[in-house]
Design a protein around this motif. Structure first.
Motif, PDB file in Angstrom:
ATOM      1  N   ALA A 143     -14.473   6.497  -6.645  1.00 31.96           N
ATOM      2  CA  ALA A 143     -15.482   7.550  -6.771  1.00 31.96           C
ATOM      3  C   ALA A 143     -16.818   6.952  -7.176  1.00 31.96           C
ATOM      4  O   ALA A 143     -17.414   7.322  -8.178  1.00 31.96           O
ATOM      5  N   ALA A 144     -17.288   6.002  -6.395  1.00 27.58           N
ATOM      6  CA  ALA A 144     -18.575   5.360  -6.668  1.00 27.58           C
ATOM      7  C   ALA A 144     -19.146   4.840  -5.360  1.00 27.58           C
ATOM      8  O   ALA A 144     -18.415   4.528  -4.421  1.00 27.58           O
ATOM      9  N   GLY A 145     -20.471   4.735  -5.318  1.00 29.80           N
ATOM     10  CA  GLY A 145     -21.111   4.178  -4.137  1.00 29.80           C
ATOM     11  C   GLY A 145     -21.311   5.211  -3.043  1.00 29.80           C
ATOM     12  O   GLY A 145     -20.951   6.387  -3.176  1.00 29.80           O
ATOM     13  N   PRO A 146     -21.869   4.781  -1.905  1.00 29.52           N
ATOM     14  CA  PRO A 146     -22.220   5.718  -0.833  1.00 29.52           C
ATOM     15  C   PRO A 146     -21.023   6.338  -0.116  1.00 29.52           C
ATOM     16  O   PRO A 146     -21.181   7.332   0.591  1.00 29.52           O
ATOM     17  N   ALA A 147     -19.828   5.762  -0.290  1.00 32.36           N
ATOM     18  CA  ALA A 147     -18.658   6.252   0.444  1.00 32.36           C
ATOM     19  C   ALA A 147     -17.832   7.266  -0.336  1.00 32.36           C
ATOM     20  O   ALA A 147     -16.718   7.599   0.062  1.00 32.36           O
ATOM     21  N   VAL A 148     -18.374   7.775  -1.462  1.00 32.56           N
ATOM     22  CA  VAL A 148     -17.590   8.683  -2.305  1.00 32.56           C
ATOM     23  C   VAL A 148     -17.112   9.895  -1.521  1.00 32.56           C
ATOM     24  O   VAL A 148     -15.926  10.245  -1.545  1.00 32.56           O
ATOM     25  N   GLU A 149     -18.022  10.554  -0.825  1.00 35.17           N
ATOM     26  CA  GLU A 149     -17.650  11.765  -0.099  1.00 35.17           C
ATOM     27  C   GLU A 149     -16.576  11.482   0.942  1.00 35.17           C
ATOM     28  O   GLU A 149     -15.608  12.246   1.087  1.00 35.17           O
ATOM     29  N   HIS A 150     -16.690  10.365   1.637  1.00 38.77           N
ATOM     30  CA  HIS A 150     -15.697  10.009   2.645  1.00 38.77           C
ATOM     31  C   HIS A 150     -14.357   9.690   1.996  1.00 38.77           C
ATOM     32  O   HIS A 150     -13.301  10.022   2.544  1.00 38.77           O
ATOM     33  N   SER A 151     -14.389   9.054   0.831  1.00 42.54           N
ATOM     34  CA  SER A 151     -13.155   8.726   0.126  1.00 42.54           C
ATOM     35  C   SER A 151     -12.419   9.989  -0.304  1.00 42.54           C
ATOM     36  O   SER A 151     -11.195  10.091  -0.176  1.00 42.54           O
ATOM     37  N   VAL A 152     -13.172  10.961  -0.813  1.00 39.99           N
ATOM     38  CA  VAL A 152     -12.560  12.226  -1.233  1.00 39.99           C
ATOM     39  C   VAL A 152     -11.966  12.955  -0.035  1.00 39.99           C
ATOM     40  O   VAL A 152     -10.835  13.449  -0.079  1.00 39.99           O
ATOM     41  N   LEU A 153     -12.710  13.020   1.066  1.00 39.64           N
ATOM     42  CA  LEU A 153     -12.200  13.683   2.262  1.00 39.64           C
ATOM     43  C   LEU A 153     -10.969  12.976   2.809  1.00 39.64           C
ATOM     44  O   LEU A 153     -10.032  13.621   3.301  1.00 39.64           O
ATOM     45  N   ASP A 154     -10.969  11.657   2.724  1.00 34.40           N
ATOM     46  CA  ASP A 154      -9.817  10.880   3.178  1.00 34.40           C
ATOM     47  C   ASP A 154      -8.579  11.221   2.344  1.00 34.40           C
ATOM     48  O   ASP A 154      -7.478  11.382   2.882  1.00 34.40           O
ATOM     49  N   GLY A 155      -8.757  11.332   1.013  1.00 37.67           N
ATOM     50  CA  GLY A 155      -7.634  11.735   0.161  1.00 37.67           C
ATOM     51  C   GLY A 155      -7.128  13.114   0.521  1.00 37.67           C
ATOM     52  O   GLY A 155      -5.915  13.342   0.618  1.00 37.67           O
ATOM     53  N   HIS A 156      -8.058  14.060   0.728  1.00 38.34           N
ATOM     54  CA  HIS A 156      -7.657  15.403   1.168  1.00 38.34           C
ATOM     55  C   HIS A 156      -6.817  15.318   2.446  1.00 38.34           C
ATOM     56  O   HIS A 156      -5.803  16.014   2.590  1.00 38.34           O
ATOM     57  N   GLY A 157      -7.265  14.461   3.367  1.00 41.25           N
ATOM     58  CA  GLY A 157      -6.590  14.374   4.659  1.00 41.25           C
ATOM     59  C   GLY A 157      -5.170  13.882   4.565  1.00 41.25           C
ATOM     60  O   GLY A 157      -4.276  14.377   5.272  1.00 41.25           O
ATOM     61  N   ILE A 158      -4.937  12.903   3.697  1.00 46.72           N
ATOM     62  CA  ILE A 158      -3.573  12.376   3.537  1.00 46.72           C
ATOM     63  C   ILE A 158      -2.640  13.466   3.016  1.00 46.72           C
ATOM     64  O   ILE A 158      -1.515  13.649   3.512  1.00 46.72           O
ATOM     65  N   HIS A 159      -3.110  14.214   2.025  1.00 46.24           N
ATOM     66  CA  HIS A 159      -2.260  15.279   1.477  1.00 46.24           C
ATOM     67  C   HIS A 159      -2.086  16.421   2.473  1.00 46.24           C
ATOM     68  O   HIS A 159      -1.020  17.052   2.512  1.00 46.24           O
ATOM     69  N   ALA A 160      -3.101  16.672   3.283  1.00 46.40           N
ATOM     70  CA  ALA A 160      -2.978  17.718   4.300  1.00 46.40           C
ATOM     71  C   ALA A 160      -1.924  17.350   5.338  1.00 46.40           C
ATOM     72  O   ALA A 160      -1.149  18.202   5.795  1.00 46.40           O
ATOM     73  N   VAL A 161      -1.879  16.082   5.711  1.00 45.22           N
ATOM     74  CA  VAL A 161      -0.892  15.627   6.689  1.00 45.22           C
ATOM     75  C   VAL A 161       0.532  15.780   6.162  1.00 45.22           C
ATOM     76  O   VAL A 161       1.462  16.102   6.905  1.00 45.22           O
ATOM     77  N   LEU A 162       0.710  15.571   4.851  1.00 42.75           N
ATOM     78  CA  LEU A 162       2.045  15.693   4.250  1.00 42.75           C
ATOM     79  C   LEU A 162       2.343  17.104   3.757  1.00 42.75           C
ATOM     80  O   LEU A 162       3.433  17.365   3.234  1.00 42.75           O
ATOM     81  N   ALA A 163       1.408  18.031   3.922  1.00 48.88           N
ATOM     82  CA  ALA A 163       1.576  19.398   3.417  1.00 48.88           C
ATOM     83  C   ALA A 163       2.831  20.101   3.933  1.00 48.88           C
ATOM     84  O   ALA A 163       3.438  20.882   3.188  1.00 48.88           O
ATOM     85  N   PRO A 164       3.276  19.861   5.184  1.00 46.82           N
ATOM     86  CA  PRO A 164       4.499  20.548   5.626  1.00 46.82           C
ATOM     87  C   PRO A 164       5.734  20.220   4.782  1.00 46.82           C
ATOM     88  O   PRO A 164       6.699  20.987   4.792  1.00 46.82           O
ATOM     89  N   TRP A 165       5.690  19.096   4.058  1.00 46.70           N
ATOM     90  CA  TRP A 165       6.840  18.716   3.230  1.00 46.70           C
ATOM     91  C   TRP A 165       6.538  18.880   1.732  1.00 46.70           C
ATOM     92  O   TRP A 165       7.361  18.507   0.896  1.00 46.70           O
TER      93      TRP A 165
END
Length: 463
Positions: A385-407
């Protein structure tokens, strides 16, 4: 509670009443005490009380009631998730009492981390149920339940608590056990500080002088094969064994070993509490999947259990997300590999799975606000959670959990959910538990001065 107007002399009365110290913004020790371990969370407390004893905590809470100020608490800062804007921070780091009794229990002050408890218990062959990082504070970990490296053998760490000493929001120092203030005892185990400021805790220890454990790191090219093999192997593991897996994308930091610094790797962690030879045989199947590039697994003193996960000790800015998974079938594994496996463009420093079950599914000795873990695995992602890629890092984390959401079960655990988010409170506590906790908060903190209780009250009101 109305928001008070803070002036230059607001805290003069409090300062004069303390045995410990009061620190204001700009003071020499303010930043040291107010800044949490996760440096992505800003430090904006109106003042910091560095408590010297439980009486200082009582004094601070009673002052807050009179002044209409909200009180937060911190010892190591590992659980911080809000900026404490305008709040009074009570720092309990100086409450460093630690006594280990060879009969199998310990009394521990709120400022103590797990490392000293491990060291003090080791000469007696005794072991506290620590988490993956011995540098974490004892009290914060226990009030959130506590899911450690040997949890499948011994269960949740808060089930070992004998007693709490706690300053509730009405400014009273109380003792909570199964017999004395039993409702507080129920809520403090899982309620994550919502019912007051714990000043000391007494816990049972287990007899566990050694374990068979450690971790093996494998190269990025072996990531997918190792993850598939671990997912097939882990469900059959005896409850004497606990294991987790982490897909790592760690930066090239000087304190990291060259085989894992600046590289993608996958680590398999393992801890076996039973016969050491049985542990070696149990781990052999996963150890032979590929050739490790770093690490080792073998007989170790229980006091060295922090080596199983080797969590970072130095502060870093991070964003974490957590899910409980009811299963990890082959299609879930492939979905995870698509977004976090070898060659995937994941920005997460760590994507971790932990095997649950075993003792975690057993009924607790005493009911608690933590409840029972009704899931098969945890999924944790940690992004920078630092530097210019913070927003992308957060969205990436959301995406991983979204992919596993069916389980996913849709639930979370107290130690893995920010305490200041009412929406996530609903995912930690079912309606019955939340209603009971909110009733206890109203009874023991009628003015609502304890910061950790406020999101629970808000969540209960929204329900």
């Amino acid at each position: 509670m109305t928001i008070p107007v803070l002036t230059e002399g607001t805290f003069d009365e409090l300062d004069a009443s303390l045995t410990g110290s009061l620190h204001l913004p700009g003071g020499a020790d303010y930043e040291r005490l107010a800044t949490p371990w996760n440096v992505a969370v800003p430090a904006r407390a109106a003042a910091v009380v560095e408590a010297a004893d439980a009486a200082d905590v009582v004094t601070a809470v009673r002052f807050a009631n009179r002044a209409g100020i909200v009180v937060a608490v911190r010892a190591t800062g590992h659980g911080a998730s809000s900026d404490l804007d305008g709040e009074l921070l009570v720092h309990t780091g100086r409450l460093d009492e630690l006594t280990v009794h060879e009969e199998g229990w310990a009394r521990i002050g709120a400022g103590v981390k797990w490392g000293p408890v491990l060291d003090a218990a080791a000469p007696f062959g005794l072991a506290p149920l620590v988490g993956s990082a011995p540098d974490v504070g004892v009290v914060g970990y226990l009030t959130g339940g506590g899911l450690g490296p040997v949890a499948r053998t011994y269960g949740i760490a808060s089930d070992t608590v004998r007693a709490f000493e706690v300053v509730t929001g009405d400014g009273e120092l109380r003792r909570a056990t199964p017999e004395e203030n039993p409702s507080l005892f129920w809520g403090l185990r899982g309620g994550k500080g919502s019912l007051g400021i714990v000043t000391a805790v007494e816990i049972d220890l287990v007899s566990q002088p050694t374990i068979y454990g450690g971790s093996l790191f494998f190269a990025d090219t072996d990531t997918d094969a190792v993850v598939r093999a671990w997912a097939a192997w882990s469900p059959g593991l005896d409850r004497q064994g606990s294991t987790s897996l982490a897909i790592n994308r760690l930066p090239a930091l000087p304190f990291l070993p060259p085989p894992i610094a600046g590289k993608q790797t996958v680590a398999v962690r393992f801890a076996w509490t039973g016969d050491l030879a049985d542990g070696e045989r149990a781990f052999a199947a996963i150890a032979s999947v590929a050739t490790p590039v770093f690490g080792g697994v073998g007989v170790m003193p229980y006091a060295a259990i922090g080596m199983v996960h080797s969590d970072p000790v130095d502060p870093l800015p991070s964003h974490e997300e957590f899910s409980l998974l009811r299963a990890l079938p082959a299609d879930a594994v492939e979905s995870l590999l698509d977004v976090a496996g070898a060659g995937a463009p994941s920005l997460q420093l760590i994507t971790e799975l932990r095997l649950l079950g075993g003792a975690l599914a057993d009924p607790p000795r005493h009911e608690s606000a933590f409840g029972v873990v009704d899931a098969a695995y945890t999924l944790l992602t940690i992004g920078l959670a630092a530097g210019p890629a913070v927003e992308h890092s957060v969205l990436d984390g959301h995406g991983i959990h979204a992919v596993l959401a069916p389980w996913a079960t849709g639930r979370e655990l107290p130690n893995f959910a920010p305490a200041d988010d009412p929406a996530r409170v609903h995912r930690v506590y079912d309606d019955h538990t939340l209603a009971r906790l909110s009733g206890l908060i109203a009874a023991f903190d009628p003015r609502g001065v304890i910061a950790a209780g406020r999101p629970l009250l808000a969540a209960a009101a929204s329900a």
